[in-house]
Design a protein around this motif. Structure first.
Motif, PDB file in Angstrom:
ATOM      1  N   ASN A  45       0.850  -1.184   0.000  1.00 37.04           N
ATOM      2  CA  ASN A  45       0.000   0.000   0.000  1.00 37.04           C
ATOM      3  C   ASN A  45       0.887   1.236   0.000  1.00 37.04           C
ATOM      4  O   ASN A  45       2.114   1.145   0.172  1.00 37.04           O
ATOM      5  CB  ASN A  45      -0.902   0.034   1.237  1.00 37.04           C
ATOM      6  N   SER A  46       0.261   2.383  -0.157  1.00 35.92           N
ATOM      7  CA  SER A  46       0.997   3.639  -0.009  1.00 35.92           C
ATOM      8  C   SER A  46       0.100   4.670   0.660  1.00 35.92           C
ATOM      9  O   SER A  46      -1.130   4.567   0.638  1.00 35.92           O
ATOM     10  CB  SER A  46       1.482   4.164  -1.366  1.00 35.92           C
ATOM     11  N   VAL A  47       0.727   5.677   1.263  1.00 38.39           N
ATOM     12  CA  VAL A  47       0.012   6.771   1.911  1.00 38.39           C
ATOM     13  C   VAL A  47       0.884   8.015   1.787  1.00 38.39           C
ATOM     14  O   VAL A  47       2.123   7.917   1.742  1.00 38.39           O
ATOM     15  CB  VAL A  47      -0.293   6.432   3.392  1.00 38.39           C
ATOM     16  N   ASP A  48       0.269   9.173   1.703  1.00 38.55           N
ATOM     17  CA  ASP A  48       1.049  10.408   1.667  1.00 38.55           C
ATOM     18  C   ASP A  48       0.900  11.158   2.992  1.00 38.55           C
ATOM     19  O   ASP A  48       0.202  10.705   3.906  1.00 38.55           O
ATOM     20  CB  ASP A  48       0.660  11.289   0.475  1.00 38.55           C
ATOM     21  N   ASP A  49       1.533  12.301   3.088  1.00 33.69           N
ATOM     22  CA  ASP A  49       1.524  13.054   4.346  1.00 33.69           C
ATOM     23  C   ASP A  49       0.140  13.560   4.724  1.00 33.69           C
ATOM     24  O   ASP A  49      -0.109  13.877   5.887  1.00 33.69           O
ATOM     25  CB  ASP A  49       2.493  14.236   4.255  1.00 33.69           C
ATOM     26  N   GLN A  50      -0.754  13.631   3.760  1.00 37.79           N
ATOM     27  CA  GLN A  50      -2.118  14.071   4.044  1.00 37.79           C
ATOM     28  C   GLN A  50      -3.032  12.910   4.425  1.00 37.79           C
ATOM     29  O   GLN A  50      -4.226  13.101   4.671  1.00 37.79           O
ATOM     30  CB  GLN A  50      -2.707  14.798   2.827  1.00 37.79           C
TER      31      GLN A  50
END
Length: 656
Positions: A45-50
């Protein structure tokens, strides 16, 4: 209504590992336990700072080792019973494609920063590692090496090829860089893809030499540099090239105290060959080893470069993880949060991303700024679960042994309104490991079942310095025994809800040793559960996968030294079996190669013959790590088996 942690919540909780900062996102492995398949699953998976999340890859059962270029994420994907294969997934979306290496299992995928090459290691063998293997026409196994098996794997293959391969995205070519008959660990690649570092045994054909060094290969010239050659008995756990390819940061030790030598940060200059110990006086251990049962698919990177001069390196100090930053002139502490850092990556020279675990936070991604050490939560995969469940809140305590040794422990209160609760003293394995600031699924389940759980770090534990770690050697059952019992006495004296008439003890491996040692020297416990225990050092010497090299260091002598036999017997719980009156249940995996199941067989025979209330449960298809990575159904069965034994023995029957 909020509730505590049940055993079946193993199938609801997830853990994070292998974070990778790339393309403005944090890629990571999200791990879960699949009840229907009775196995483990991992997706990318991936996630950003937001906090914007997306699923990157779900190819087959396991998707691990992400490596990212400007357009593509590469990873190792395992589908069913087939060997893991290198797989590529466009960042913009679309179908994943397999880069096939027939018959070879892929692991440790690394991309050069310029995106022009990708390196990965493969293993090829037709031998079946696990036992038993039922075949119509079985063949014999001819054993010629001292090291011929490994717990968690099985019989080591005798005909195996390990390869370093390179994939070139521009052409689609898969190239073989080298192949050899002995194992290695790929650890880093230079920004331009011309240099590769790896770890391997310095003398792979010599089973009596345990030096494990770091090497650097120039892929263009074929030249190999033995980076740690100046430390003839060195044992290294990581090696990482600097961005400009001139230096190698290493975590390891000089091997002075064998496998339990506390590790330091070293930096090697490839041009001059100079190897510098950058942390000779640091009290922390740079190979963290927190005992736990929750995290899966740990990447294992310990040191990474911030720029061409500074590195970030993980450590363990007094039962929690730390982050240090520095270089040839030394290091300074950046993050001292009470937690376990499972894995990490460098985002920018002033920012890191960490996969962490805390006693009341199973798993999370956080970022930390190097300048001020401030952490920020990015993603908690169990946030929804935590809204309807509560965790037992640990209470840390400091205490002293009878000889004044400073020690620390924790008390996890029972999740009950009862005014008096049974106390479960739990002893960690190793002994060179440590309990600490990490989520422990099983402890939370025991607390929810109504037990007050007490756990401490006796002499021999890691993260307290070399002298503390060495103190158990040749003295098993001495200071470590009093450390454990003093911790229980402290808890009984300071937490009045604990019922002294309902004291229980449990532990696995070394913790199983201490459980049996304890009931051979006191009758204060209402019942005991020993798991995958050492009971007889004499027989363990030749039957464990590590016995012939582990025992001499731990027990202070070789079995065949003068007095060795007597010393081994004196430090064996089996020698004290005739003194046991405590009801004891023995739990052991059928495939255990670290502490073979015969260890429990010997002890069960001894105490059962003497009339002790004892039984013995054998877990099929289970190695030594059954409680951490074993079949999920048996992990739940284990906890139920422990609870049933304690419940059947509500009070102590024989007092001192």
């Amino acid at each position: 209504m909020s509730t505590g942690v049940s055993a079946r919540d193993l199938f609801r909780l997830t853990s994070l590992s292998q974070p990778l900062a790339a393309a403005g996102q944090y890629f990571y492995v999200e791990n879960r336990v699949d009840e229907a398949a009775n196995g483990y699953r991992a997706q990318l998976n991936s996630v950003d700072d937001q906090g914007h999340q997306r699923v990157v890859a779900t190819v087959g059962d396991l998707n691990v080792q992400p490596a990212v270029t400007a357009t593509t994420v590469y990873f190792a994907a395992k589908v069913g019973d087939q060997p893991a294969q290198l797989t590529q997934q466009p960042l913009a979306g679309g179908k994943a494609e397999t880069i096939v290496t027939p018959g070879e299992a892929v692991n440790t995928v690394l991309a050069a920063r310029d995106g022009q090459s990708l390196y990965f290691k493969t293993t090829e063998t037709t031998e079946k590692p696990k036992l038993p293997n039922t075949e119509q026409f079985p063949v014999t196994r001819h054993v010629t090496r001292l090291i011929n098996k490994a717990d968690g794997y099985g019989w080591l293959p005798q005909r195996v090829t390990y390869r370093l391969r390179r994939f070139v995205p521009a052409t689609g070519a898969v190239e073989e860089i080298f192949q050899q008959a002995y194992d290695f660990t790929l650890t880093s690649v230079s920004a331009d893809g011309t240099l590769v570092t790896y770890l391997q045994d310095d003398q792979p054909a010599n089973d009596r030499d345990f030096a494990h060094g770091a090497y650097c290969l120039n892929v263009q010239t074929g030249a190999i540099t033995h980076v740690t050659a100046s430390l003839a008995q060195g044992q290294f756990a990581d090696a990482t090239l600097s961005p400009d390819g001139t230096l190698v940061a290493l975590v390891g030790n000089d091997g002075q105290f064998g496998s339990q030598t506390v590790s330091d940060l070293y930096i090697a200059d490839l041009a001059s060959g100079q190897l510098t110990d950058c942390t000779p006086d640091l009290a922390a251990d740079l190979v963290p080893d927190l005992a736990g049962d929750f995290t899966q698919q740990v990447g294992g990177k310990l040191v990474k470069w911030l720029d061409n001069d500074q590195v970030a390196v993980l450590a363990a100090f007094h039962a929690h993880s730390q982050v240090y930053v520095g270089g040839l002139a030394g290091v300074h502490l950046v993050d001292d949060t009470a937690q376990q850092i499972v894995d990490f990556d460098v985002v920018t020279p002033d920012k890191l991303v960490l996969a962490v675990s805390r006693q009341t936070l199973p798993s999370a991604l956080v970022t930390v700024t190097v300048a001020d050490g401030q952490e920020r939560l990015v993603y908690d995969p169990n946030a929804a679960y935590e809204q309807t469940h509560h965790f037992a809140q640990p209470q840390h305590f400091d205490y002293q042994a009878a000889d004044g040794q400073a020690l620390e422990g924790w008390y996890l209160p029972a999740q009950t309104t009862a005014p008096r609760t049974p106390v479960l003293l739990y002893v960690h394995g190793g002994p060179h490991a440590n309990y600490g600031e990490a989520f422990f699924y099983e402890f939370q389940v025991h607390a929810a079942l109504g037990y007050g759980v007490v756990f401490v770090n006796p002499r021999g534990s890691t993260s307290y310095g070399q002298d503390f770690e060495n103190a158990v050697n040749g003295h098993y059952g001495e200071g470590d025994f009093t450390d454990v019992m003093s911790g229980l006495d402290y808890a009984l004296a300071h937490f009045p809800e604990l019922d002294a008439d309902r004291q229980y003890i449990a532990g696995g491996s070394y913790g199983g040793f201490m459980t049996l040692w304890t009931i051979g020297h006191t009758h204060r416990f209402a019942a005991a559960v020993s798991q995958r225990s050492v009971t007889n050092w004499i027989s363990l010497f030749g039957t464990s996968d590590i016995g012939f090299r582990f025992n001499p260091v731990e027990l202070g002598s070789d079995l065949f030294d003068e007095g060795g036999l007597a010393s081994y017997w004196k430090q064996s719980p089996l020698a004290y079996a005739p003194q046991v009156t405590t009801p004891v249940r023995l739990l052991h995996g059928e495939w255990d190669m670290r502490c073979p199941i015969s260890q429990s067989e010997e002890y069960f025979t001894a105490v059962k013959r003497a009339g002790v209330d004892a039984d013995f449960i054998r877990y099929p298809q289970s190695f030594h790590g059954v409680s951490r990575s074993g079949l999920p159904s048996l992990r739940l069965q284990r906890i139920a088996d422990m609870d049933a034994w304690f419940t059947a023995h509500p009070t102590v029957q024989n007092n001192d």
